[in-house]
Design a protein around this motif. Structure first.
Motif, short mmCIF file in Angstrom:
data_model
loop_
_atom_site.label_atom_id
_atom_site.label_comp_id
_atom_site.label_asym_id
_atom_site.label_seq_id
_atom_site.Cartn_x
_atom_site.Cartn_y
_atom_site.Cartn_z
N GLN A 196 0.81 -1.21 0.00
CA GLN A 196 0.00 0.00 0.00
C GLN A 196 0.85 1.27 0.00
O GLN A 196 0.49 2.26 -0.61
CB GLN A 196 -0.94 0.00 1.21
N ARG A 197 1.97 1.21 0.70
CA ARG A 197 2.90 2.35 0.67
C ARG A 197 4.03 2.00 -0.30
O ARG A 197 4.95 1.24 0.04
CB ARG A 197 3.44 2.67 2.07
N ASP A 227 -1.67 4.24 -1.00
CA ASP A 227 -1.32 5.49 -0.32
C ASP A 227 -0.74 6.49 -1.33
O ASP A 227 0.30 6.24 -1.94
CB ASP A 227 -0.29 5.21 0.77
N LEU A 232 6.23 9.90 -0.82
CA LEU A 232 6.63 8.61 -1.37
C LEU A 232 7.26 8.73 -2.76
O LEU A 232 7.75 7.75 -3.31
CB LEU A 232 5.42 7.68 -1.45
N ASP A 255 7.57 6.29 8.43
CA ASP A 255 6.75 5.16 7.98
C ASP A 255 7.22 4.83 6.57
O ASP A 255 6.64 5.26 5.58
CB ASP A 255 5.27 5.54 8.00
N PRO A 257 8.20 3.06 3.01
CA PRO A 257 7.41 2.23 2.10
C PRO A 257 7.79 0.75 2.23
O PRO A 257 8.90 0.42 2.67
CB PRO A 257 7.79 2.77 0.72
#
Length: 365
Positions: A196-197, A227, A232, A255, A257
């Motif tokens: 998701q990341r 996300d 990112l 946080d 990836p």
């Protein structure tokens, strides 16, 4: 009496069949102009094209098969101009050169390879190829996105082929994959694995393929609800050094990836190196994927999952495009630029996996 000032040729007086010189005389232009009209070149003015077409119709002119055969036997001189691989992978350039060399001996082609640095030297080297009366010129990235150089070659009336250009000039032949769709498919693959990341390392901002790949990544992120956090996305330059810098940024996020998609294999390999230095397992702790499928993708560990674009095949197709245009032009047949989309393939190797489930963060009061 005719009111025009074009030369007069009486078709009935032609004992032989009409030739290009006869058409030129009747139209009041040079034989080269007739050749350009017959080959469909866009550089001929509409009024001139109309005169030549009318003259050819009046004479019932058509290129003779023997003339086509003779023209086809003459060597075709093609120039290949590339810049130092400061903003593109050296491995990618090697693939292009191998593709060109595979074709030249089979197509009666003489290949002139010119290397140049950035800046004014590019224009000088381009003009040198033009002055040397090349029959055609081929450009790879990043020169395919240099509008000034492309215009200079096209305006000189020389057939031009662009390899891997994201937004090709309509006046030049172009061979490449759909970069946007390829990046979309790779991003979707990562999402289907459970990521998701997903970090993304972009290519050089002045190259059209870079923006197309970013658009594909963003489209998949939006469509599948991954996300979309702007942090990112990190900027790269299509070289290894920039990949190191971008990976440092992405892997330092609080946080971080669970997967990183780099816009070429050089930057993906750099990402793997940074991950290893930080003690991260690839793909256990972080999935890393690339783009291009150069030789580098299988010489590192783990071998890279990547998008394969058939670089050697694209270079071979560029030679074939130039040969077709030049041969047709020499024999008076209509010819124009070709835009060819080649297939890409998602190649899975050992650098991608489903993300590990991270334990929840325990907050101590």
């Amino acid at each position: 009496m005719p009111t025009s000032t074009i030369g007069l040729v009486n078709p009935a007086e032609l004992k032989r069949g009409p030739n290009m010189a006869d058409v030129a005389k009747l139209a009041g232009v040079s034989p080269m102009t007739v050749s350009r009209v017959m080959s469909g070149k866009a550089t001929v003015r509409a009024s001139t094209r109309k005169k030549v077409t009318a003259a050819a119709a009046a004479l019932n002119y058509a290129p003779h098969p023997e003339a086509r055969l003779l023209a086809g036997s003459r060597p075709i001189r093609i120039g290949f101009l590339y810049s130092m691989p400061s903003v593109r992978s050296g491995a990618y350039l090697t693939e292009v050169l191998l593709g060109l060399l595979n074709k030249v001996s089979l197509n009666n082609v003489q290949l002139l390879v010119e290397k140049c640095a950035d800046g004014e030297q590019i224009a000088e080297q381009t003009q040198r190829l033009i002055d040397n009366q090349m029959d055609g010129i081929i450009l790879p990235p990043p020169l395919v996105d240099n509008a000034e150089i492309v215009a200079r070659i096209v305006d000189a009336g020389i057939p031009l082929a662009l390899i891997a250009c994201g937004q090709p000039d309509a006046r030049a032949s172009a061979i490449g994959i759909d970069d946007r769709q390829a990046a979309y498919e790779m991003t979707r693959h990562l999402i289907e694995l459970g990521h998701q990341r997903i970090g993304f390392i972009g290519g050089h901002p002045y190259q059209s393929a870079s923006s197309a790949r970013l658009q594909g990544y963003q489209a998949a992120i939006e469509e599948f609800g991954a996300d979309p956090a702007p942090e990112l996305v990190a900027q790269g330059m299509f070289n290894y050094r920039s990949g190191l810098d971008a990976a440092e940024i992405l892997l330092a996020l609080p946080d971080r990836p669970t997967a990183i998609f780099a816009s070429n294999d050089d930057m993906a390999a750099a990402t793997v190196a940074v991950a290893h230095r930080l003690g991260l397992d690839v793909p256990g702790d972080i999935t890393v994927v690339g783009f291009d499928d150069t030789a580098l993708s299988t010489t590192i560990w783990p071998a890279l999952t990547t998008v394969r674009q058939p670089t050697m095949d694209m270079a071979e197709a560029a030679i074939e495009c130039i040969v077709r245009r030049v041969t047709n032009e020499r024999t008076g047949l209509a010819a124009g630029p070709e835009h060819i989309k080649t297939d890409f393939t998602l190649v899975r190797r050992q650098s991608d996996a489903a993300p590990r489930i991270r334990p929840p963060v325990r907050i101590v009061a």
